[in-house]
Design an enzyme around this catalytic site. Structure first.
Site, short mmCIF file in Angstrom:
data_model
loop_
_atom_site.label_atom_id
_atom_site.label_comp_id
_atom_site.label_asym_id
_atom_site.label_seq_id
_atom_site.Cartn_x
_atom_site.Cartn_y
_atom_site.Cartn_z
N CYS A 155 0.83 -1.21 0.00
CA CYS A 155 0.00 0.00 0.00
C CYS A 155 0.86 1.25 0.00
O CYS A 155 0.36 2.35 -0.19
CB CYS A 155 -0.95 0.01 1.20
SG CYS A 155 -0.10 -0.02 2.77
N CYS A 172 -3.13 -2.80 8.55
CA CYS A 172 -2.57 -1.50 8.94
C CYS A 172 -2.07 -1.56 10.39
O CYS A 172 -1.07 -0.93 10.74
CB CYS A 172 -3.60 -0.39 8.80
SG CYS A 172 -4.52 -0.47 7.27
FE1 FES Z 1 -1.56 0.62 4.15
FE2 FES Z 1 -3.43 1.11 5.87
S1 FES Z 1 -3.66 0.85 3.76
S2 FES Z 1 -1.36 0.83 6.26
#
Ligand code: FES
Length: 145
Positions: free
Chosen positions: A33, A103
């Site tokens: 991400c 996360c």
């Molecule tokens: Fe990457 Fe939350 S989407 S840490």
């Protein structure tokens, strides 16, 4: 979708910033991400975490979990801090949506990375602490979606 506590810690994150000459600094990211979290710990001579601050370049859940993680580690001993799992951080926030569970792993790993840095700087070994990954997406099997 998010609990009130998550929204509160996202909108008013606690302990944002840096600690100058911190006892330990840990940086972890998730290449999938692109989010990055940096945790600073100030640890006294008795091994108690006096201060914790963070900087997170990431999603709302990453900000909220790092905020809560810094609150949880403050006042703890190193061994107590090691017991703070991503689940404990999530519980303290009244939960996260399933797609956001990963996360919270950043927060757990950032604590470990800062403790690892502290141990290296002081030439000590912290029982039960394994070398943290700098990219948590490498350990996909640990992620729970
Ligand atoms: Fe990457 Fe939350 S989407 S840490």
């Amino acid at each position: 979708m998010y609990s009130e506590k998550v929204m509160d810690h996202f909108q008013n994150p606690r302990n944002v910033g840096e600690i100058e000459n911190a006892s330990g600094v840990g940086t972890v990211g998730n290449a999938k991400c692109g989010d990055i979290m940096r945790m600073f710990l100030d640890i006294d001579e008795n091994g108690v975490i006096k201060e914790a601050k963070f900087k997170t370049f990431g999603c709302g859940a990453a900000v909220a979990t790092s905020s809560m993680a810094t609150e949880l580690v403050k006042g703890k001993t190193i061994q107590e801090a090691l017991q703070i799992t991503n689940k404990a951080v999530m519980e303290a926030l009244d939960g996260l949506p399933p797609v956001k569970v990963h996360c919270s792993l950043l927060a757990e790993e950032a604590i470990h990375a800062a403790l690892w840095d502290y141990a290296e700087k002081n030439n000590i070994k912290i029982e039960g602490l394994q070398k943290p990954k700098s990219d948590i997406s490498e350990g996909d099997e640990e992620e729970e979606y």
